[in-house]
Design an enzyme around this catalytic site. Structure first.
Site: not given
Ligand code: PEP
Ligand code: MG
Length: 550
Positions: A195, A305, A341, A440, A463-464, A474, A511
């Site tokens: 953080h 989100r 989403r 994802e 990210n996922d 992650r 995204c």
């Molecule tokens: C992702 O997984 O890349 C994403 C945009 O969703 P979140 O970060 O909310 O899981």
């Molecule tokens: Mg995600």
């Protein structure tokens, strides 16, 4: 002014947090400790009153830190202090403090013991998000302790701005750094994703973490901090100083020109040199961010989100509450598209009243679309609210965490069921609203062609997708480097998905965080990605980079 010291130059390496440089004198942070344990108690009632007053002062300070972070940095960064405030209201924590006091402990001892126990309890939790909260309880209890003991954190200074050196800095300390006084900071410990690092980045403070313990004999020494290169040079040579100052001058020139250039692009379409338009959308975690997205020229919202409305409630929000919030967002977007989403609850996003089961591997467990399809009334409430809001602006619906064609078919069937209900109730909605999914999971990449028959658009959640492709949690800071060093398989997957989707006439956006990585923009342009959706502070940078792409 050249460095007057004639010491041997000392060069250290660490993790650079912001791509910035600063020069100045090092000042070590001295935490002046009161003798906590030896304090005599004033009697149980008096001690409890003393501790309660310190807790109240701690709550006030936390609220101030929240406001400061909100104003300076926005909702996402401020959330850290919301968590701190929750700890200071937590019944179990307050009970533990009270019982220590009434067992005869001093306020300092009670606070030390109760927070140590809570910290140990949190660190032992298997959920990495919750176990990472141990650092928050440490931070917040230090805030309260300071009110008890008048502890002061001081760096001895001569009034000149300086480079702060500390073993580590908590988020509360970081947010309070006066930018007019602190040229940058260096910490012995810390990680790139803590953080503290996130705050430093958002505040634009040059910072170098994880340099290892520094000998206090260099307190006051002249140094060059290069967070871009990840280095600290103490007692630099005159030659080094000259070269460094040249870099600073050129940084300033570049930053100024770049800023002017980016502002000039604000309301122009982002088009590559070869004439391809790429939409630049914003990722929002909260409706408060809509104004920032518009002010930074977002072409639309690529990822809303929608968890935020659920996270802010103590019970399930009603269709009416959801509808009002969604309608307000699409109205404020003034005809620009908003991709909402559907609920992505579970894994790191725990909402207590959902009563989701404890799981061995929550990231691989009951989450997102899986929860929605198992709890249809909950899902339909959200879909109906989104459909109703679609009559107030341009709204698209997107499903998270898809792995199969059946999930999409079933979700579509429920969406159509909601449309029929609304029609019967004479409630307006946009019957042509676009319906899409997130990519994802590796399964979604492989099934793109079939999925493209069922949906209007795709957005890659890198990210996922990285987490599931690299088999790497992650939330685990120890795996930072693994994520950074293994982007190639993810890029290949995006290329494969883009080809499959484009061959069927669909469109694909990105995204996840990778969308904001300017080193990858050219690659995304090359594979004809249609949209990049990034957090608000990155909007202009990405727009500028697209315009430089071939
Ligand atoms: C992702 O997984 O890349 C994403 C945009 O969703 P979140 O970060 O909310 O899981
Ligand atoms: Mg995600």
């Amino acid at each position: 002014m050249q460095s007057p010291e004639k010491h041997e130059a000392l060069r250290l390496r660490g993790i650079g947090i912001t791509a910035r440089r600063a020069e100045g004198r090092l000042r070590f942070l001295h935490r002046v400790k009161g003798s906590r344990r030896s304090k005599p108690t004033l009697g149980k009632e008096a001690e409890w009153a003393r501790l309660s007053a310190a807790l109240a002062a701690g709550r006030k300070k936390t609220a101030l830190l929240y406001d400061r972070a909100l104003q300076m940095l926005g909702e996402n960064e401020a959330r850290i202090f919301e968590i701190h405030a929750m700890f200071l209201e937590d019944e179990d924590f307050l009970d533990a403090l009270r019982s220590e006091i009434f067992r005869g402990m001093s306020s300092e001892e009670a606070l030390e013991r109760a927070s140590r126990e809570m910290e140990a309890m949190l660190s032992a939790l298997p959920d990495p998000y919750l176990s990472a909260r141990a650092a928050d309880i440490r931070d917040v209890s230090r805030t309260v302790m300071d009110f008890l003991t008048d502890d002061a954190e001081r760096a001895e200074t001569d009034g000149q701005p300086y480079l702060l050196v500390a073993d580590d800095l908590s988020p509360s300390e970081t947010i309070l750094l006066e930018k007019s006084q602190i040229l940058g900071f260096i910490t012995a410990r810390g990680t790139a994703n803590s953080h503290t690092a996130i705050l430093a980045r958002a505040m634009g403070i040059p910072a170098l973490v994880s340099v290892g313990t520094l000998d206090e004999s260099i307190d006051g020494a002249y140094a060059l901090l290069d967070a871009e290169e990840g280095t600290l040079s103490v007692f630099p040579t005159d030659g080094e100083i000259d070269a460094f100052r040249e870099k600073l001058k050129s940084d300033d020139r570049i930053a100024l020109a770049h800023d002017r250039y980016l502002r000039s692009l604000l309301n122009k379409p982002a088009v590559t040199k070869s004439g391809r338009r790429i939409l630049v959308y914003a990722n929002l975690g909260d409706s408060d961010e809509v104004a920032g997205a518009l002010a930074n020229g977002a072409d639309g919202i690529g990822l809303l989100r929608s968890e935020f409305l659920y996270l802010g409630c103590s019970d399930y929000p009603t269709e009416e509450q959801l509808f009002r919030a969604y309608a307000e967002i699409v109205e404020r977007m003034q005809g620009k598209r908003t991709v909402m989403r559907t609920l992505d609850v579970g894994a790191d996003k725990r909402i207590p009243y959902f009563g989701l089961p404890e799981e061995e591997n929550p990231a691989l467990g009951f989450r997102a679309i899986r929860v929605c399809l198992a709890r249809r009334e909950l899902f339909k409430t959200q879909l109906r609210a989104m459909l109703r809001a679609s009559s107030h602006g341009r709204l698209s619906i997107m499903l998270p965490m898809v792995v199969s064609v059946n999930e999409v078919r079933e979700s579509r069937r429920l969406l159509e069921e909601c449309m029929e209900e609304l029609q019967r109730e004479s409630q307006p909605f946009d019957s042509k609203l676009e319906f899409g999914i997130m990519i994802e999971t590796p399964a979604a990449v492989e099934m793109c062609e079939e999925l493209a028959e069922l949906v209007d658009f795709f957005s890659v959640g890198t990210n996922d997708l990285s987490q599931y492709t690299l088999a790497a949690d992650r939330q685990n800071p120890a795996l930072d480097a693994l994520f950074r060093e293994n982007t190639e398989p993810i890029l290949r997957m995006i290329r494969k998905a883009a080809a499959a989707i484009h061959s069927r006439g669909g469109w694909i956006g990105i995204c996840g965080e990778m969308a904001a990585d300017l080193h990858l923009t050219q690659y995304f342009a090359d594979i004809s990605v249609d949209e990049l959706s990034v957090s608000v502070p990155y909007l202009l940078g990405v727009r500028g980079k697209i315009c430089e792409c071939n």
